[in-house]
Design an enzyme around this catalytic site. Structure first.
Site, PDB file in Angstrom:
ATOM      1  N   HIS A   1      41.147  44.684  41.265  1.00 18.52           N
ATOM      2  CA  HIS A   1      42.199  44.076  40.439  1.00 18.52           C
ATOM      3  C   HIS A   1      42.768  42.879  41.198  1.00 18.52           C
ATOM      4  O   HIS A   1      43.038  42.977  42.398  1.00 18.52           O
ATOM      5  CB  HIS A   1      43.292  45.116  40.156  1.00 18.52           C
ATOM      6  CG  HIS A   1      44.357  44.595  39.255  1.00 18.52           C
ATOM      7  ND1 HIS A   1      44.208  44.567  37.876  1.00 18.52           N
ATOM      8  CD2 HIS A   1      45.562  44.036  39.521  1.00 18.52           C
ATOM      9  CE1 HIS A   1      45.296  44.023  37.341  1.00 18.52           C
ATOM     10  NE2 HIS A   1      46.123  43.695  38.312  1.00 18.52           N
TER      11      HIS A   1
ATOM     12  N   ASP B   1      45.090  50.849  36.015  1.00 12.41           N
ATOM     13  CA  ASP B   1      45.414  50.312  37.349  1.00 12.41           C
ATOM     14  C   ASP B   1      46.318  51.260  38.151  1.00 12.41           C
ATOM     15  O   ASP B   1      47.089  50.813  38.999  1.00 12.41           O
ATOM     16  CB  ASP B   1      46.101  48.936  37.244  1.00 12.41           C
ATOM     17  CG  ASP B   1      45.241  47.906  36.534  1.00 12.41           C
ATOM     18  OD1 ASP B   1      44.009  47.979  36.648  1.00 12.41           O
ATOM     19  OD2 ASP B   1      45.807  47.010  35.870  1.00 12.41           O
TER      20      ASP B   1
ATOM     21  N   GLY C   1      30.676  37.628  36.618  1.00 15.24           N
ATOM     22  CA  GLY C   1      29.852  38.394  37.545  1.00 15.24           C
ATOM     23  C   GLY C   1      29.870  37.897  38.979  1.00 15.24           C
ATOM     24  O   GLY C   1      28.983  38.224  39.765  1.00 15.24           O
TER      25      GLY C   1
ATOM     26  N   LEU D   1      36.372  45.137  31.433  1.00  8.94           N
ATOM     27  CA  LEU D   1      37.601  45.090  30.639  1.00  8.94           C
ATOM     28  C   LEU D   1      37.827  46.300  29.733  1.00  8.94           C
ATOM     29  O   LEU D   1      38.940  46.499  29.249  1.00  8.94           O
ATOM     30  CB  LEU D   1      37.638  43.793  29.806  1.00  8.94           C
ATOM     31  CG  LEU D   1      37.793  42.517  30.653  1.00  8.94           C
ATOM     32  CD1 LEU D   1      37.693  41.282  29.770  1.00  8.94           C
ATOM     33  CD2 LEU D   1      39.110  42.513  31.410  1.00  8.94           C
TER      34      LEU D   1
ATOM     35  N   ILE E   1      37.746  53.036  30.873  1.00  6.39           N
ATOM     36  CA  ILE E   1      36.758  54.092  31.127  1.00  6.39           C
ATOM     37  C   ILE E   1      37.350  55.400  30.576  1.00  6.39           C
ATOM     38  O   ILE E   1      38.484  55.748  30.919  1.00  6.39           O
ATOM     39  CB  ILE E   1      36.488  54.260  32.638  1.00  6.39           C
ATOM     40  CG1 ILE E   1      36.254  52.904  33.314  1.00  6.39           C
ATOM     41  CG2 ILE E   1      35.394  55.273  32.912  1.00  6.39           C
ATOM     42  CD1 ILE E   1      34.862  52.456  33.439  1.00  6.39           C
TER      43      ILE E   1
HETATM   44  C1  GRF Z   1      38.148  39.294  38.894  1.00  3.30           C
HETATM   45  O1  GRF Z   1      39.301  38.549  39.152  1.00  3.30           O
HETATM   46  C2  GRF Z   1      38.502  40.755  38.930  1.00  3.30           C
HETATM   47  O2  GRF Z   1      39.470  41.084  39.855  1.00  3.30           O
HETATM   48  C3  GRF Z   1      39.046  40.953  37.563  1.00  3.30           C
HETATM   49  O3  GRF Z   1      38.217  40.189  36.732  1.00  3.30           O
HETATM   50  C4  GRF Z   1      37.669  39.100  37.473  1.00  3.30           C
HETATM   51  C5  GRF Z   1      36.187  39.186  37.334  1.00  3.30           C
HETATM   52  O4  GRF Z   1      35.542  38.089  37.871  1.00  3.30           O
HETATM   53  N1  GRF Z   1      39.181  42.341  37.238  1.00  3.30           N
HETATM   54  P1  GRF Z   1      33.972  38.082  38.022  1.00  3.30           P
HETATM   55  O5  GRF Z   1      33.382  38.472  36.675  1.00  3.30           O
HETATM   56  O6  GRF Z   1      33.592  39.049  39.095  1.00  3.30           O
HETATM   57  O7  GRF Z   1      33.627  36.675  38.367  1.00  3.30           O
END
Ligand code: GRF
Length: 186
Positions: A103, A144, A12, A84, A87
């Site tokens: 991403h 993506d 987060g 993850l 959607i």
């Molecule tokens: C980030 O690197 C984001 O780009 C990827 O997952 C990671 C999430 O990190 N999709 P966080 O949960 O915001 O710390």
């Protein structure tokens, strides 16, 4: 007032960066957090008095879509910040150009199926490219593959490991995501 719903599955830190950046914004509020597993983002929501909802990612996808439609009904923007789960097409079609994702690479490079988290940075290091970075894009029905909104690049040097690269990219993610959110909602 513009309303944002954040989707997350991880620590987060991007969610926290967004909260910090929007603290003094009078016309934008984060209405809720949606997670698909028990994760650090829930504590971030709790610490900041933001409502959170957990969908069971093992549920039937139509059932989850129905729940998400209710939670997101009046959202102006859905922000996937390390979410993850895929959607569903139903949700994507209900919120055209209203769902964005961050991403940790310079898409279209190092994106697509199986490219998430540390796997992205491992692939970047293994390919000996000199640049990586992060991308914010609209979410479409592919992985993506939606229109790129904005990117920030970072140098990859010979001493970088997937871990050091992840840290470098994350610093830029924390700037890029709030910047794009503010631009889209202003
Ligand atoms: C980030 O690197 C984001 O780009 C990827 O997952 C990671 C999430 O990190 N999709 P966080 O949960 O915001 O710390």
């Amino acid at each position: 007032m513009k309303k944002i719903i954040v989707f997350a599955s991880g620590g987060g830190s991007n969610f926290q960066a967004l909260i910090d950046a929007l603290k003094n914004e009078k016309k934008i509020c984060i209405k809720a957090l949606v997670v698909d597993r028990n994760c650090g983002a829930l504590k971030v929501a709790k610490d900041n008095q933001i409502n959170s909802f957990m969908v069971n990612r093992h549920n039937d996808k139509f059932y989850n879509s129905a729940i998400l439609k209710v939670i997101c009904a009046d959202a102006d923007l859905i922000v996937c910040a390390g979410y993850l789960s895929i959607i569903s097409a139903e949700i994507v079609q209900q919120f055209p150009e209203k769902i964005i994702n961050i991403h940790p690479s310079l898409l279209p490079a190092f994106g697509g199926s199986g490219m998430y988290g540390m796997k992205v940075h491992e692939a970047v290091i293994a390919s000996h490219v000199h640049f990586s970075g992060c991308t914010v894009h609209f979410v479409d029905c592919g992985i993506d593959s939606g229109t790129i909104i904005k990117q920030i690049s970072v140098c990859v040097n010979e001493h970088d490991t997937p871990e050091t690269l992840q840290k470098k990219v994350l610093v830029e993610e924390h700037k890029l995501l709030p910047e794009v959110v503010k631009e889209l909602l202003s």
